[in-house]
Design a protein around this motif. Structure first.
Motif, PDB file in Angstrom:
ATOM      1  N   ALA A 230       7.971  12.360 -19.044  1.00 44.79           N
ATOM      2  CA  ALA A 230       8.860  11.223 -18.725  1.00 44.79           C
ATOM      3  C   ALA A 230       8.196  10.232 -17.584  1.00 44.79           C
ATOM      4  CB  ALA A 230      10.095  11.625 -18.210  1.00 44.79           C
ATOM      5  N   LYS A 231       8.372   8.956 -18.050  1.00 48.10           N
ATOM      6  CA  LYS A 231       7.874   8.136 -16.752  1.00 48.10           C
ATOM      7  C   LYS A 231       8.753   8.359 -15.586  1.00 48.10           C
ATOM      8  CE  LYS A 231       6.092   4.705 -20.055  1.00 48.10           C
ATOM      9  NZ  LYS A 231       5.880   3.458 -20.686  1.00 48.10           N
ATOM     10  N   THR A 232       8.223   8.427 -14.174  1.00 53.76           N
ATOM     11  CA  THR A 232       9.232   8.569 -13.158  1.00 53.76           C
ATOM     12  C   THR A 232       9.055   7.275 -12.306  1.00 53.76           C
ATOM     13  OG1 THR A 232       7.472   9.744 -11.762  1.00 53.76           O
ATOM     14  CG2 THR A 232       8.675  10.960 -12.995  1.00 53.76           C
ATOM     15  N   SER A 233      10.176   6.760 -11.606  1.00 54.43           N
ATOM     16  CA  SER A 233      10.162   5.887 -10.908  1.00 54.43           C
ATOM     17  C   SER A 233      11.250   6.071  -9.737  1.00 54.43           C
ATOM     18  CB  SER A 233      10.549   4.502 -11.503  1.00 54.43           C
ATOM     19  OG  SER A 233      11.751   4.520 -12.063  1.00 54.43           O
ATOM     20  N   ALA A 234      11.433   5.105  -8.822  1.00 53.69           N
ATOM     21  CA  ALA A 234      12.343   5.086  -7.746  1.00 53.69           C
ATOM     22  C   ALA A 234      12.707   3.548  -7.360  1.00 53.69           C
ATOM     23  CB  ALA A 234      11.796   5.764  -6.377  1.00 53.69           C
ATOM     24  N   PHE A 235      13.807   3.284  -6.686  1.00 59.93           N
ATOM     25  CA  PHE A 235      14.505   2.273  -6.245  1.00 59.93           C
ATOM     26  C   PHE A 235      14.896   2.169  -5.130  1.00 59.93           C
ATOM     27  CE2 PHE A 235      16.825  -1.770  -6.518  1.00 59.93           C
ATOM     28  CZ  PHE A 235      16.078  -2.626  -6.706  1.00 59.93           C
ATOM     29  N   ILE A 236      14.842   1.315  -3.993  1.00 56.89           N
ATOM     30  CA  ILE A 236      15.386   1.289  -2.966  1.00 56.89           C
ATOM     31  C   ILE A 236      15.920  -0.203  -2.538  1.00 56.89           C
ATOM     32  CG2 ILE A 236      15.246   1.826  -0.503  1.00 56.89           C
ATOM     33  CD1 ILE A 236      13.083   3.467  -0.996  1.00 56.89           C
ATOM     34  N   GLU A 237      16.880  -0.397  -2.360  1.00 60.56           N
ATOM     35  CA  GLU A 237      17.394  -1.891  -2.004  1.00 60.56           C
ATOM     36  C   GLU A 237      18.351  -1.937  -0.680  1.00 60.56           C
ATOM     37  OE1 GLU A 237      18.653  -5.683  -4.526  1.00 60.56           O
ATOM     38  OE2 GLU A 237      20.072  -3.996  -4.579  1.00 60.56           O
TER      39      GLU A 237
ATOM     40  N   ARG B 198      21.953  -0.150   0.074  1.00 60.88           N
ATOM     41  CA  ARG B 198      22.605  -0.531  -1.362  1.00 60.88           C
ATOM     42  C   ARG B 198      22.281   0.263  -2.613  1.00 60.88           C
ATOM     43  NH1 ARG B 198      25.029  -5.448  -2.550  1.00 60.88           N
ATOM     44  NH2 ARG B 198      24.007  -5.450  -4.742  1.00 60.88           N
ATOM     45  N   HIS B 199      20.886   0.612  -2.795  1.00 59.40           N
ATOM     46  CA  HIS B 199      20.369   1.538  -3.949  1.00 59.40           C
ATOM     47  C   HIS B 199      19.393   2.323  -3.250  1.00 59.40           C
ATOM     48  CE1 HIS B 199      22.505  -0.501  -7.187  1.00 59.40           C
ATOM     49  NE2 HIS B 199      22.007  -1.662  -6.541  1.00 59.40           N
ATOM     50  N   ALA B 200      19.316   3.648  -3.444  1.00 60.70           N
ATOM     51  CA  ALA B 200      18.356   4.529  -3.222  1.00 60.70           C
ATOM     52  C   ALA B 200      18.337   5.775  -4.400  1.00 60.70           C
ATOM     53  CB  ALA B 200      18.659   5.144  -1.819  1.00 60.70           C
TER      54      ALA B 200
ATOM     55  N   THR C 272      21.231 -11.674   1.701  1.00 63.94           N
ATOM     56  CA  THR C 272      19.602 -11.700   1.534  1.00 63.94           C
ATOM     57  C   THR C 272      19.354 -10.339   1.353  1.00 63.94           C
ATOM     58  OG1 THR C 272      19.402 -13.835   2.803  1.00 63.94           O
ATOM     59  CG2 THR C 272      17.527 -11.955   2.540  1.00 63.94           C
ATOM     60  N   ARG C 273      18.629 -10.023   0.346  1.00 66.95           N
ATOM     61  CA  ARG C 273      18.168  -8.754  -0.159  1.00 66.95           C
ATOM     62  C   ARG C 273      16.627  -8.308  -0.220  1.00 66.95           C
ATOM     63  NH1 ARG C 273      22.651  -8.251  -5.046  1.00 66.95           N
ATOM     64  NH2 ARG C 273      24.434  -8.511  -3.650  1.00 66.95           N
ATOM     65  N   LEU C 274      16.587  -7.161  -0.008  1.00 66.97           N
ATOM     66  CA  LEU C 274      14.800  -6.645   0.039  1.00 66.97           C
ATOM     67  C   LEU C 274      14.991  -5.452  -0.877  1.00 66.97           C
ATOM     68  CD1 LEU C 274      12.027  -6.950   0.852  1.00 66.97           C
ATOM     69  CD2 LEU C 274      12.545  -5.735   2.916  1.00 66.97           C
ATOM     70  N   ASN C 275      14.002  -5.238  -1.802  1.00 68.06           N
ATOM     71  CA  ASN C 275      13.951  -4.130  -2.638  1.00 68.06           C
ATOM     72  C   ASN C 275      12.601  -3.715  -2.706  1.00 68.06           C
ATOM     73  OD1 ASN C 275      13.031  -5.294  -5.139  1.00 68.06           O
ATOM     74  ND2 ASN C 275      14.983  -6.111  -5.149  1.00 68.06           N
TER      75      ASN C 275
ATOM     76  N   THR D 243       1.011  -1.064   0.102  1.00 67.31           N
ATOM     77  CA  THR D 243      -0.077   0.042  -0.006  1.00 67.31           C
ATOM     78  C   THR D 243       0.951   1.308   0.014  1.00 67.31           C
ATOM     79  OG1 THR D 243      -1.756  -1.081   1.419  1.00 67.31           O
ATOM     80  CG2 THR D 243      -1.845   1.276   1.240  1.00 67.31           C
ATOM     81  N   SER D 244       0.486   2.232  -0.956  1.00 68.77           N
ATOM     82  CA  SER D 244       1.317   3.543  -0.975  1.00 68.77           C
ATOM     83  C   SER D 244       0.747   4.306  -2.036  1.00 68.77           C
ATOM     84  CB  SER D 244       2.858   2.964  -1.548  1.00 68.77           C
ATOM     85  OG  SER D 244       3.428   4.377  -1.948  1.00 68.77           O
ATOM     86  N   LYS D 245       1.000   5.517  -1.923  1.00 69.72           N
ATOM     87  CA  LYS D 245       0.458   6.540  -2.589  1.00 69.72           C
ATOM     88  C   LYS D 245       0.637   6.265  -4.286  1.00 69.72           C
ATOM     89  CE  LYS D 245       0.745  11.037  -1.895  1.00 69.72           C
ATOM     90  NZ  LYS D 245       1.242  12.444  -1.849  1.00 69.72           N
ATOM     91  N   TRP D 246       1.652   5.563  -4.426  1.00 68.59           N
ATOM     92  CA  TRP D 246       2.017   5.120  -5.844  1.00 68.59           C
ATOM     93  C   TRP D 246       2.126   3.626  -5.972  1.00 68.59           C
ATOM     94  CZ3 TRP D 246       0.281   9.435  -7.642  1.00 68.59           C
ATOM     95  CH2 TRP D 246       1.067  10.633  -7.181  1.00 68.59           C
ATOM     96  N   ASP D 247       2.203   2.928  -7.101  1.00 68.25           N
ATOM     97  CA  ASP D 247       2.456   1.688  -7.483  1.00 68.25           C
ATOM     98  C   ASP D 247       3.770   1.143  -6.830  1.00 68.25           C
ATOM     99  OD1 ASP D 247       2.039  -1.095  -8.173  1.00 68.25           O
ATOM    100  OD2 ASP D 247       3.109  -0.667 -10.022  1.00 68.25           O
ATOM    101  N   VAL D 248       3.650   0.135  -5.737  1.00 69.01           N
ATOM    102  CA  VAL D 248       4.800  -0.038  -5.083  1.00 69.01           C
ATOM    103  C   VAL D 248       5.099  -1.720  -5.349  1.00 69.01           C
ATOM    104  CG1 VAL D 248       6.489  -0.577  -3.020  1.00 69.01           C
ATOM    105  CG2 VAL D 248       5.206   1.673  -3.487  1.00 69.01           C
ATOM    106  N   THR D 249       6.150  -2.251  -5.894  1.00 71.49           N
ATOM    107  CA  THR D 249       6.522  -3.751  -5.874  1.00 71.49           C
ATOM    108  C   THR D 249       7.552  -4.072  -5.190  1.00 71.49           C
ATOM    109  OG1 THR D 249       5.819  -3.539  -8.386  1.00 71.49           O
ATOM    110  CG2 THR D 249       7.077  -5.576  -7.786  1.00 71.49           C
ATOM    111  N   ILE D 250       7.301  -5.270  -4.522  1.00 72.27           N
ATOM    112  CA  ILE D 250       8.391  -5.753  -3.384  1.00 72.27           C
ATOM    113  C   ILE D 250       9.105  -6.815  -4.194  1.00 72.27           C
ATOM    114  CG2 ILE D 250       8.522  -6.840  -1.230  1.00 72.27           C
ATOM    115  CD1 ILE D 250       6.219  -5.529  -0.248  1.00 72.27           C
ATOM    116  N   GLY D 251      10.416  -6.854  -4.164  1.00 72.09           N
ATOM    117  CA  GLY D 251      11.280  -7.982  -4.483  1.00 72.09           C
ATOM    118  C   GLY D 251      12.399  -8.211  -3.622  1.00 72.09           C
TER     119      GLY D 251
END
Length: 421
Positions: free
Chosen positions: A93-100, A118-120, A79-82, A25-33
């Motif tokens: 432009a299409k906008t996105s963000a990535f956190i890992e 690792r990533h932000a 073990t990782r979570l993103n 659940t988020s203001k935008w579409d969030v995918t967990i990986g």
């Protein structure tokens, strides 16, 4: 299967990847990986799962504990979570963000098992251009392809595996095959130190940030292996290292600073060639060749703990040792799920005799031989077994009377298991 290969290999290479496992659940579409990772193995030196160099060998009756005893190791911190966030459009432009993050504690300097960044980064994607802002892989070192399918990334530190750094990077594609990237990037490790965002060192006080760029050609004219296709790339970086010096005068005493700039640069050539591509989505019989050759001077954090910066000569001038190296990998698929990889890497610093004797702990050169066998059980699970041999040469022997050899050799056999989600 094709979706699995995209996810599994990208995550294995620590590149940001999309996982198809539900939303939060988020203001935008969030995918967990991410994935659950387990390692276990044996090394003939007293080292753990994160070995990167060989310890010095015993010498002339003086025994080195780390060389005389082997060690069984096991680990789960890779073990990782993103989280991938797909937001609204902006400026066309299409906008996105990535956190890992992972649980190794390696990047943050915390204890093993601590979750660390690792990533932000955020990204704007147009038809032929993209803009990446944040903490992610640098372009000069990373090999974003099927290459480097190893059980762990720790052993690649000597061969420019790439580092994750704060940056602003613009990428443009002239067409589907040819493009370039250009941007500014921090050469300093901003993690793993108290209040790391306030790091001040000889690189950050340079008059300008490091610049980095890449020119690449990629094509599916020779076919693909999974999502990976032929790639040729030339990349590099340039910056300055500022070396302040204190000058003192007399009557009255006055202290002032002068400084000298030392160049920092790097060049790399990378390639991936599908010699025998997959056929109709089946990789059985596929064969690939990949590799990289590089040269760099004063690489700062780009080479992580193996970086050797400039040093001052007796006449007051500065020298920056040249580092040259490279690696090559051959991968063959027995079946669509079972494949084998052979890997060789070599690197060497051009160190003066004076530097070697004054810095006996400096790593002068390293060779690595790696072979592994991997099997994809299903779209979520992979197993692998790997043999590693590392030959390391140090600056000089340690001081008498407890002298140790200037070389060392490590052999290790490890197994790995992944569960991707």
């Amino acid at each position: 299967m094709k979706k699995f290969i995209v996810i599994a290999l990208a995550l294995l290479l620590a590149a940001p990847a999309l996982s198809f496992a539900g939303s939060a659940t988020s203001k935008w579409d969030v995918t967990i990986g991410g994935y659950v990772k387990f390692d276990m193995g044996y090394a003939d030196q007293a080292q753990g799962a994160d070995y990167a160099v060989a310890a010095r060998s015993s010498y002339r009756g003086i025994q080195n504990f780390n060389d005389e005893y082997g060690n069984f190791y096991s680990a789960g911190g890779e073990t990782r979570l993103n989280f991938l966030i797909q937001g609204p459009e902006g400026w066309g432009a299409k906008t996105s963000a990535f956190i890992e993050g992972d649980f190794s504690g390696r990047t943050s300097g915390d204890n093993y098992g601590a979750f660390s960044l690792r990533h932000a980064f955020m990204k704007m994607q147009w038809a032929n251009d993209s803009l990446t802002i944040g903490h992610t892989w640098q372009r000069w070192g990373l090999m974003p392809s099927f290459a480097n399918v190893l059980l762990a990334w720790n052993m690649l530190g000597a061969f420019q595996k790439g580092s994750r750094q704060p940056q602003i990077m613009w990428e443009h594609k002239f067409n589907k095959s040819v493009g370039f990237a250009l941007g500014i990037i921090s050469p300093t490790n901003s993690l793993g130190t108290p209040r790391g965002a306030n790091v001040v060192d000889n690189y950050t006080i340079s008059p300008y940030p490091f610049t980095e760029g890449e020119l690449f050609y990629t094509s599916d004219a020779c076919g693909k292996i999974g999502p990976w296709q032929m790639l040729f790339s030339v990349s590099g970086f340039y910056g300055k290292y500022k070396a302040p010096q204190v000058e003192t005068t007399v009557a009255p005493v006055t202290v002032r600073f002068t400084d000298k700039n030392v160049d920092a640069w790097g060049l790399a050539f990378k390639t991936f060639i599908p010699i025998i591509p997959e056929k109709k989505g089946n990789k059985a019989g596929a064969l690939s060749l990949s590799g990289q050759a590089f040269a760099t001077q004063n690489p700062s954090w780009y080479m992580g703990p193996l970086s050797i910066g400039p040093y001052q000569r007796r006449d007051g001038s500065y020298a920056a040792p040249l580092l040259v190296g490279g690696w090559g990998q051959v991968t063959y698929f027995f079946t669509d799920k079972l494949f084998i990889s052979g890997w060789y890497g070599n690197m060497a610093y051009k160190l003066s005799h004076r530097y070697q004797t004054a810095n006996t702990g400096a790593i002068q050169s390293e060779q690595q031989y790696i072979v592994n066998l991997s099997y994809d059980v299903n779209p979520a699970m992979r197993f692998g077994i790997e043999y590693d041999r590392i030959n390391t040469r140090y600056g000089s022997y340690t001081a008498a009377p407890t002298s140790l050899d200037r070389t060392g050799t490590l052999n290790s056999v490890r197994i790995g298991a992944w569960y991707f989600f």
